[in-house]
Design an enzyme around this catalytic site. Sequence first.
Site, PDB file in Angstrom:
ATOM      1  N   TYR A 124       0.966  -1.291   0.068  1.00 59.14           N
ATOM      2  CA  TYR A 124       0.139   0.148   0.029  1.00 59.14           C
ATOM      3  C   TYR A 124       0.856   1.386   0.298  1.00 59.14           C
ATOM      4  O   TYR A 124       0.669   2.147  -0.818  1.00 59.14           O
ATOM      5  CB  TYR A 124      -0.917  -0.079   1.167  1.00 59.14           C
ATOM      6  CG  TYR A 124      -1.871   1.014   1.288  1.00 59.14           C
ATOM      7  CD1 TYR A 124      -2.851   1.380   0.608  1.00 59.14           C
ATOM      8  CD2 TYR A 124      -1.300   2.196   2.008  1.00 59.14           C
ATOM      9  CE1 TYR A 124      -3.769   2.677   0.528  1.00 59.14           C
ATOM     10  CE2 TYR A 124      -2.266   3.478   2.143  1.00 59.14           C
ATOM     11  CZ  TYR A 124      -3.283   3.672   1.389  1.00 59.14           C
ATOM     12  OH  TYR A 124      -4.194   4.752   1.297  1.00 59.14           O
ATOM     13  N   ASP A 164     -10.233   9.544   5.013  1.00 56.08           N
ATOM     14  CA  ASP A 164      -9.257  10.205   4.894  1.00 56.08           C
ATOM     15  C   ASP A 164      -9.280  11.543   4.757  1.00 56.08           C
ATOM     16  O   ASP A 164      -9.627  12.100   3.548  1.00 56.08           O
ATOM     17  CB  ASP A 164      -8.380   9.466   3.827  1.00 56.08           C
ATOM     18  CG  ASP A 164      -6.836   9.754   3.859  1.00 56.08           C
ATOM     19  OD1 ASP A 164      -6.637  10.851   4.543  1.00 56.08           O
ATOM     20  OD2 ASP A 164      -6.226   9.144   3.213  1.00 56.08           O
ATOM     21  N   ASP A 172      -2.421   5.607   9.864  1.00 53.26           N
ATOM     22  CA  ASP A 172      -3.581   4.983   9.149  1.00 53.26           C
ATOM     23  C   ASP A 172      -3.748   3.774   9.884  1.00 53.26           C
ATOM     24  O   ASP A 172      -3.163   2.875  10.430  1.00 53.26           O
ATOM     25  CB  ASP A 172      -3.375   4.452   7.623  1.00 53.26           C
ATOM     26  CG  ASP A 172      -3.170   5.514   6.514  1.00 53.26           C
ATOM     27  OD1 ASP A 172      -3.225   6.816   7.113  1.00 53.26           O
ATOM     28  OD2 ASP A 172      -3.054   5.455   5.410  1.00 53.26           O
TER      29      ASP A 172
END
Lengths: 123, 123
Positions: free
Chosen positions: B14, B38, B98
Amino acid sequence: MASAEKIREVVNSYVASVATGTADDVLALYADGAVVEDPVGSEPHRGKEAIRGFYAIIEPLEQEAELLTVRIAGNSAAFQFSLVTKAGDQKFTLAPIDVMEFDEDGRITSMKAYWGQDDMVIG
Amino acid sequence: MASAEKIREVVNSYVASVATGTADDVLALYADGAVVEDPVGSEPHRGKEAIRGFYAIIEPLEQEAELLTVRIAGNSAAFQFSLVTKAGDQKFTLAPIDVMEFDEDGRITSMKAYWGQDDMVIG
């Protein structure tokens, strides 16, 4: 919604209290009905009595903590901190990433701690 | 449940894909019906089409990324990475935390990114 400044203040208080405060010091930062999942994937502690029991276990330990990084977004914070536990000549260091949600007064309504057994450093 | 090794591999893919891959490279890591928020507190992108649109915006940018720290717990990962965007002589650096959840095949079912405008470093 709690301000970013208030959330940052509570995160700092949390890290300090986990290491050197009492279980009640930590508990004072939580809202009624809060949920703690530590580590993520384990059975959550729901409500202040259950949460108190969780922090009471580490209350007698000799520990030092340091906030490594914190990110605040909306009513939430994600942060990494190191927690060093001393037992005789040994040191156990864990640096989880915690995610917290906060109510409008800046009390923690949920905490999730991300770490695995492999992240424990013994030295 | 996906193994910790598989989750770690997807997190690495990612971070690399966000910086230097195409939107489709990133999208290939997501499960159908995934949800991306996000930053946390903004309107979530639900489903692959919406998520593709989100990553298409940054696809043309000249970027470098580095995974700084990752913690894996259960079917989830929390990680911090730095994303440097170059635009002429300027560099914009953002290092969000994240949090991702994964299905049994290691595809991302949800992503939440924790960062605020104050975390953007311009230099």
